[in-house]
Design an enzyme around this catalytic site. Sequence first.
Site, short mmCIF file in Angstrom:
data_model
loop_
_atom_site.label_atom_id
_atom_site.label_comp_id
_atom_site.label_asym_id
_atom_site.label_seq_id
_atom_site.Cartn_x
_atom_site.Cartn_y
_atom_site.Cartn_z
N PHE A 76 -25.62 43.04 -3.20
CA PHE A 76 -25.15 41.74 -2.72
C PHE A 76 -24.67 41.90 -1.28
O PHE A 76 -24.01 42.90 -0.95
CB PHE A 76 -24.01 41.25 -3.63
CG PHE A 76 -23.58 39.85 -3.32
CD1 PHE A 76 -24.28 38.76 -3.82
CD2 PHE A 76 -22.49 39.61 -2.49
CE1 PHE A 76 -23.88 37.45 -3.53
CE2 PHE A 76 -22.10 38.31 -2.19
CZ PHE A 76 -22.79 37.24 -2.71
N ASP A 103 -18.99 46.45 -8.95
CA ASP A 103 -18.86 45.02 -8.73
C ASP A 103 -19.39 44.32 -10.00
O ASP A 103 -20.57 44.46 -10.34
CB ASP A 103 -19.67 44.62 -7.49
CG ASP A 103 -19.46 43.15 -7.11
OD1 ASP A 103 -19.16 42.34 -8.01
OD2 ASP A 103 -19.63 42.83 -5.92
N TYR A 157 -15.40 32.61 -10.11
CA TYR A 157 -16.02 31.28 -10.16
C TYR A 157 -17.41 31.26 -10.77
O TYR A 157 -18.02 30.20 -10.85
CB TYR A 157 -16.06 30.65 -8.76
CG TYR A 157 -16.65 31.51 -7.66
CD1 TYR A 157 -18.04 31.64 -7.52
CD2 TYR A 157 -15.84 32.18 -6.76
CE1 TYR A 157 -18.58 32.42 -6.53
CE2 TYR A 157 -16.38 32.97 -5.75
CZ TYR A 157 -17.75 33.08 -5.64
OH TYR A 157 -18.28 33.87 -4.66
N LYS A 158 -17.93 32.40 -11.21
CA LYS A 158 -19.25 32.42 -11.83
C LYS A 158 -19.08 32.20 -13.33
O LYS A 158 -18.71 31.11 -13.75
CB LYS A 158 -19.96 33.72 -11.47
CG LYS A 158 -20.31 33.75 -9.97
CD LYS A 158 -20.81 35.06 -9.47
CE LYS A 158 -21.16 34.93 -7.99
NZ LYS A 158 -21.15 36.20 -7.28
N ARG A 212 -33.89 31.20 -9.40
CA ARG A 212 -32.96 31.85 -10.31
C ARG A 212 -32.43 30.84 -11.32
O ARG A 212 -32.03 29.74 -10.95
CB ARG A 212 -31.79 32.39 -9.47
CG ARG A 212 -31.18 33.66 -9.96
CD ARG A 212 -30.26 34.25 -8.94
NE ARG A 212 -29.25 33.33 -8.42
CZ ARG A 212 -28.04 33.70 -8.00
NH1 ARG A 212 -27.69 34.97 -8.04
NH2 ARG A 212 -27.19 32.81 -7.53
#
Length: 411
Positions: free
Chosen positions: A127, A197, A222-223, A370
């Site tokens: 990421f 992560d 927030y995911k 995605r």
Amino acid sequence: MSHLSREACLALDEADPLRDRRDLFDLPEGIIYLDGNSLGVLPRAVSARLAQVVAEEWGRGLIRSWNTAGWIDLPVRVGSRIAPLIGAHADEVIACDSTSVNLFKLAAGALALRPDRKVIVTEPGNFPSDLYILQGLSDLRPDLEIRVVPRDLLVQALDDTVALLLLTQVHYKTGEVHDMAALTEGAHAVGALTLWDLSHSTGALPVDLTRAKVDLAVGCGYKYLNGGPGAPSFTYVARRHQEGFRSPLTGWMGHAQPFAFVDDYRPGAGMARLLCGTPQILGMAALEAALSAFDGVDMAVVRDKSIVLGNQFLSLVAERCGGDLVPACPADGRLRGSQICLRHPSGYAIMQALIARGVIGDFRAPDILRFGFTPLYTRHVDVWDAVEHLVQVMSSGAWRDPRFAAVAAVT
Ligand SMILES: *Cc1c(COP(=O)(O)O)cnc(C)c1O
């Protein structure tokens, strides 16, 4: 043809042990939301809790609420609620700052725990923040070597100069899952630490940091945790490292006695030293309320459903969409996070055409569509309906409409 029928999906939803969880979320009518891996859906408990925090705790309680409403304890309280989702002890997790900032704190802190070593190993295509933060760290530490190694060569790249192995457990773009325990063991074998992560893992699949003997970890609020846009992140430091851990961001909230107002920094006990500035109370309160959706949930059940949803999506696409959409994620659900990725040169426009029909996924440059599956609120019938829309978008060529080519700031 052995198409999974829409009726069969409805029957699976009827028998789904997580069926009732969906009612905990405020899902907009007419939307099939397959982007909970980027921004989770609003849990109903959050709306009520935020209204109360704003009107009563902030509005009436004002500064007294730091004590009377327990605001000051929120980072620890939220951390202790996340802990069981990642196989950590309650005193090993604290909520604060953003994932990017926590990556900086933990990577710098890891270097301080291995002062005679100056290599950090990570992988290309990690990421962006994970890579960029290391690049910024090496500006401050010109002696640092960032060794960027493809995933199949990671173990060979570990030697006794390596201070830290920093990896993302579930790849944000392809959904590939690393073997966290094996790689951690490989790092430990050469005396290196690991920083994982967990942004695309937490709340999506069972994680066991204790069993994998992980040293350090960060994750996103927030995911899959549904804490809301820009929700606080969380950070994990294994008990065995806490005593010696030094955060490079030595703000007053991480001090042993923040309200003594002394001139010299002294790290707080345990995870408190990971704090920097004043906690973001509105975001913390939202995340705390959001976590209640996981109360009593067995992550193994979440994982099983997630794999089924992903497999169904993949096989329906293979059967019904022709060969234009090429899977870019592992076919074996056990090797995949909770997302399906399809490659297409016009992926951006196809995703825009889907979003215009109320099927929300996202696009990751250069060519990946995605689709995230969030078992607490995604149904089998949503998978079926989403593929039906995809079939229509592809067969009609609707995505060729020029309005779907205009690229927005956030993809
Ligand atoms: C989402 C995500 C982040 C987010 O970082 P922020 O600081 O919250 O923007 C970091 N790392 C990974 C792997 C992610 O998926």
